[in-house]
Design a protein around this motif. Structure first.
Motif, PDB file in Angstrom:
ATOM      1  N   GLY A  26       0.762  -1.321   0.015  1.00 17.03           N
ATOM      2  CA  GLY A  26       0.043   0.093   0.027  1.00 17.03           C
ATOM      3  C   GLY A  26       1.001   1.441  -0.165  1.00 17.03           C
ATOM      4  O   GLY A  26       0.719   2.143  -0.544  1.00 17.03           O
ATOM      5  N   GLY A  71       1.150   4.224  -2.828  1.00 10.44           N
ATOM      6  CA  GLY A  71       0.684   5.244  -2.463  1.00 10.44           C
ATOM      7  C   GLY A  71       1.887   6.312  -2.841  1.00 10.44           C
ATOM      8  O   GLY A  71       1.423   7.446  -3.342  1.00 10.44           O
ATOM      9  N   ARG A  72       3.024   5.964  -2.834  1.00 11.01           N
ATOM     10  CA  ARG A  72       4.130   6.839  -3.532  1.00 11.01           C
ATOM     11  C   ARG A  72       3.711   6.983  -5.140  1.00 11.01           C
ATOM     12  O   ARG A  72       3.939   8.158  -5.474  1.00 11.01           O
ATOM     13  CB  ARG A  72       5.437   6.138  -3.273  1.00 11.01           C
ATOM     14  CG  ARG A  72       5.996   6.001  -1.838  1.00 11.01           C
ATOM     15  CD  ARG A  72       5.715   7.052  -1.114  1.00 11.01           C
ATOM     16  NE  ARG A  72       6.795   8.273  -1.266  1.00 11.01           N
ATOM     17  CZ  ARG A  72       6.492   9.468  -1.094  1.00 11.01           C
ATOM     18  NH1 ARG A  72       5.406   9.962  -0.229  1.00 11.01           N
ATOM     19  NH2 ARG A  72       7.340  10.445  -1.102  1.00 11.01           N
ATOM     20  N   GLU A 118       0.953   7.184  -6.375  1.00  7.93           N
ATOM     21  CA  GLU A 118      -0.111   8.105  -6.541  1.00  7.93           C
ATOM     22  C   GLU A 118       0.399   9.438  -6.188  1.00  7.93           C
ATOM     23  O   GLU A 118      -0.160  10.576  -6.753  1.00  7.93           O
ATOM     24  CB  GLU A 118      -1.185   7.723  -5.592  1.00  7.93           C
ATOM     25  CG  GLU A 118      -1.977   6.423  -5.964  1.00  7.93           C
ATOM     26  CD  GLU A 118      -3.260   6.123  -5.000  1.00  7.93           C
ATOM     27  OE1 GLU A 118      -3.354   6.931  -4.013  1.00  7.93           O
ATOM     28  OE2 GLU A 118      -3.905   5.123  -5.348  1.00  7.93           O
ATOM     29  N   THR A 119       1.273   9.761  -5.149  1.00  5.56           N
ATOM     30  CA  THR A 119       1.705  10.959  -4.670  1.00  5.56           C
ATOM     31  C   THR A 119       2.583  11.598  -5.888  1.00  5.56           C
ATOM     32  O   THR A 119       2.492  12.796  -6.139  1.00  5.56           O
ATOM     33  CB  THR A 119       2.687  10.786  -3.603  1.00  5.56           C
ATOM     34  OG1 THR A 119       1.884  10.428  -2.397  1.00  5.56           O
ATOM     35  CG2 THR A 119       3.466  12.079  -3.002  1.00  5.56           C
TER      36      THR A 119
END
Length: 209
Positions: free
Chosen positions: A91, A95-96, A98-99
């Motif tokens: 996750g 998430g990185r 997405e960032t």
């Protein structure tokens, strides 16, 4: 005249200090080591995040399989720990991406971000070093009891070896400090689990293949 000079001096000093603080703030904001440019889609950061997310997903899958195939509490506890740790790390990796506003998949071959030829040739579902083949996963699904435990420990040991090599490479190549720290943590935790799995295999009269 002296009174004017006395009034002018504090005002000039305040102006100088304000300008100095503004310049200092600008320098700090533009040179902080954690303020790096967003990695590109072909960067080591993005490549590692994508590849390790896939690698972790298989480790979680194998751990669910053995959890349902044995009553041994030690193996089930290890599987539970790997499920939670690697699902959480997966996750974080996604998430990185997405960032950074980067896609979670790529047309590039697995491990291309490492910048050198890989000995591993993807086959039978094994896309990266250490990953189990589809045939091995099918065998694990059918195994029970100690047979399932031994096969799982062997497959997961190989899986961790591949993961450690990848994470160690990423820790040295990643520009993003958070990702590099995550990679270093993976190396430490998976090496520790490999030591544990070697002892568990020895208890069962087996060893890592």
């Amino acid at each position: 005249m002296s009174g004017l000079r006395r009034r002018w001096w504090p005002a000039a000093l305040c102006t100088f200090v304000a300008l100095w603080l503004a310049v200092l703030t600008l320098v700090v904001l533009t040179t902080q080591p954690w303020e790096t440019e967003r990695p590109g889609t072909d960067s080591a950061d993005a490549g590692f995040a994508r590849d390790m997310a896939v690698h972790h997903q298989q480790a979680v899958e194998m751990s669910f399989l053995v959890r349902d195939s044995t009553d041994d509490e030690n193996v089930r506890r290890l599987a539970y720990d790997i499920i939670n740790t690697q699902a959480n790390q997966r996750g974080m990796l996604l998430g990185r991406l997405e960032t950074w506003d980067l896609p979670k998949t790529s047309e590039s071959p697995p491990m291309a971000w490492m910048g050198h030829d890989m000995d591993h040739k993807p086959q039978d579902g094994s896309r990266m070093p250490g990953m189990a083949t589809d045939t091995q996963l099918d065998t694990l699904r059918e195994a029970t009891g100690e047979d399932a435990e031994v096969l799982y420990l062997q497959l997961m040991t190989a899986h961790h070896r591949g993961g450690v090599d990848m994470a160690r490479e990423a820790a040295g190549r990643a520009e993003d400090r958070q990702l590099a720290s995550l990679a270093k943590g993976m190396v430490r935790s998976q090496r520790s689990e490999m030591t544990l799995m070697a002892a568990m295999l020895k208890e069962r009269g087996a060893k890592a293949s």
